[in-house]
Design an enzyme around this catalytic site. Structure first.
Site, short mmCIF file in Angstrom:
data_model
loop_
_atom_site.label_atom_id
_atom_site.label_comp_id
_atom_site.label_asym_id
_atom_site.label_seq_id
_atom_site.Cartn_x
_atom_site.Cartn_y
_atom_site.Cartn_z
N ASP A 136 92.54 -43.72 46.26
CA ASP A 136 91.29 -43.03 46.60
C ASP A 136 91.11 -43.12 48.11
O ASP A 136 90.21 -43.82 48.61
CB ASP A 136 90.12 -43.68 45.85
CG ASP A 136 90.21 -43.42 44.36
OD1 ASP A 136 90.24 -42.25 43.96
OD2 ASP A 136 90.31 -44.39 43.60
N HIS A 195 93.89 -51.04 34.53
CA HIS A 195 95.34 -50.84 34.40
C HIS A 195 96.04 -51.67 35.48
O HIS A 195 95.38 -52.42 36.23
CB HIS A 195 95.69 -49.36 34.51
CG HIS A 195 95.08 -48.68 35.71
ND1 HIS A 195 95.40 -49.01 37.00
CD2 HIS A 195 94.14 -47.70 35.81
CE1 HIS A 195 94.72 -48.25 37.84
NE2 HIS A 195 93.93 -47.45 37.15
N HIS A 250 94.57 -51.96 38.97
CA HIS A 250 93.48 -52.92 39.14
C HIS A 250 94.03 -54.34 39.18
O HIS A 250 93.57 -55.19 39.95
CB HIS A 250 92.49 -52.80 37.97
CG HIS A 250 91.79 -51.48 37.88
ND1 HIS A 250 92.01 -50.60 36.85
CD2 HIS A 250 90.90 -50.88 38.71
CE1 HIS A 250 91.27 -49.52 37.03
NE2 HIS A 250 90.59 -49.65 38.15
N GLN A 279 87.72 -42.14 49.71
CA GLN A 279 86.72 -43.16 49.37
C GLN A 279 86.91 -44.40 50.25
O GLN A 279 85.95 -44.94 50.81
CB GLN A 279 86.87 -43.52 47.89
CG GLN A 279 86.19 -44.81 47.48
CD GLN A 279 86.25 -45.07 45.98
OE1 GLN A 279 85.59 -44.40 45.22
NE2 GLN A 279 87.02 -46.05 45.55
N GLN A 290 77.87 -41.06 40.83
CA GLN A 290 79.03 -40.47 41.51
C GLN A 290 79.69 -39.37 40.67
O GLN A 290 80.71 -38.83 41.06
CB GLN A 290 80.03 -41.54 41.93
CG GLN A 290 80.78 -42.23 40.80
CD GLN A 290 81.61 -43.39 41.32
OE1 GLN A 290 81.09 -44.45 41.62
NE2 GLN A 290 82.91 -43.20 41.42
N SER A 340 92.71 -44.41 35.65
CA SER A 340 92.06 -44.52 34.33
C SER A 340 92.03 -43.15 33.67
O SER A 340 92.05 -43.02 32.45
CB SER A 340 90.65 -45.07 34.48
OG SER A 340 90.71 -46.31 35.14
N ARG A 341 91.98 -42.09 34.48
CA ARG A 341 91.90 -40.73 33.92
C ARG A 341 93.24 -40.28 33.31
O ARG A 341 93.27 -39.29 32.59
CB ARG A 341 91.45 -39.73 34.99
CG ARG A 341 89.98 -39.90 35.36
CD ARG A 341 89.44 -38.76 36.19
NE ARG A 341 88.00 -38.80 36.30
CZ ARG A 341 87.32 -39.38 37.29
NH1 ARG A 341 87.98 -39.97 38.28
NH2 ARG A 341 86.01 -39.39 37.30
N ALA A 346 88.35 -49.55 32.25
CA ALA A 346 89.60 -48.98 31.74
C ALA A 346 90.73 -49.48 32.64
O ALA A 346 91.50 -48.71 33.20
CB ALA A 346 89.55 -47.44 31.68
#
Ligand code: PAF
Length: 271
Positions: free
Chosen positions: A145, A31, A34, A148, A58, A181-182, A29
């Site tokens: 993130d 965008h 990315h 992460q 995950q 993406s969310r 997804a």
């Protein structure tokens, strides 16, 4: 652009790439965020590899694994246009009875780790698998993130992995919304509510520029702007994720997680 969907295809394609490989692992997804990773990787390497794999390990029970946006054809077209050399889109990367990489207790039990139990074990396990398959010289991750990114940097250092982790700036819409993406889950009115996250971070940054140093005051200002969203956390930490009572310029990250309707969003600002 070579598209590999199996380990065999990947290994054949990889053998033809002699030179430095920059790698962006993704869940698709795609965008503009990315695309900025791809752009940076293109500048710094001979070849760019990107993976698309919605990693089941995950996601916790009740999370959005099944409905996570999957946009295979559009993603392929974006990668082609952006000049990706190798696109890895495997079906499955897991077998039975496998070892996993465990995130260290502290990192795995605070903030995202506290709310999404096991999430970072899944992230570190899949990133290790992908690193072993792609064998990149550099790997590109977004600062959005942040936890992460920190845990991956820590893993690479601890396991002596010979890969440079490149931290990339968060890409935002003109209105400030951090790309994710969310965001695809958000209705029009929810998108307006979602702006509260970035707006509260910009306000925090304004207060800090005006010499506010007490993190409690900044948290209160953020919380005020986030109302009436359901806030999972507002945290002000140093680069090792230790909670701070006063802002240390150049060493601070402000992190937010909040729910807009049924969608959980995160954002952060590096001070
Ligand atoms: O940030 C993501 O999209 C994922 O967590 C990652 C790093 C691709 C691992 O599945």
């Amino acid at each position: 652009m070579v598209i590999a969907t199996s380990r065999e295809e990947l290994s054949a394609a990889r053998q033809n790439m002699r030179g430095q490989i920059g790698f962006a692992p993704t869940m698709g997804a795609l965008h503009a965020g990315h695309l900025s990773l791809i752009e940076r990787a293109k500048k710094e390497n001979d070849f760019v590899a990107l993976s698309i794999y919605v990693n089941p390990t995950q996601f916790g029970a009740g999370e959005d694994f099944a409905r996570y946006p999957r946009k295979k054809e559009a993603d392929i077209a974006l990668c082609r246009a952006a000049g990706v050399d190798l696109l890895f889109m495997p079906e499955n990367l897991y077998g039975a009875n496998e070892p996993i990489v465990c995130a260290p207790l502290i990192g795995a039990s605070i903030l995202e780790g506290e709310i999404r139990r096991g999430h970072f074990d899944g992230v570190l396990t899949i990133v290790t698998k992908l690193f072993n398959l792609i064998k990149p010289m550099r790997a590109y991750f977004g600062k959005k993130d942040a936890q992460q990114l920190w845990l991956i940097q820590n893993m690479v250092k601890s396991f002596f992995m010979d890969i440079e982790i490149v931290a990339c700036e968060t890409t935002r819409e003109n209105n400030g919304l951090a790309l994710s993406s969310r965001n695809a889950y958000l209705s029009k009115s929810e998108k307006t509510d979602a702006l509260k996250l970035s707006r509260s971070l910009f306000e925090a940054s304004r207060l800090i520029k005006k010499n506010e140093t007490k993190t409690a005051a900044i948290v209160a200002a953020i919380l005020d702007i986030l109302q009436p969203l359901k806030v999972d956390y507002i945290a002000i930490v140093d680069r090792e994720f230790n909670a701070l009572e006063t802002i240390k310029k150049g060493e601070t990250i402000i992190l937010i997680a909040a729910r807009v309707g049924a969608t959980r969003l995160i954002d952060n600002m590096w001070i």
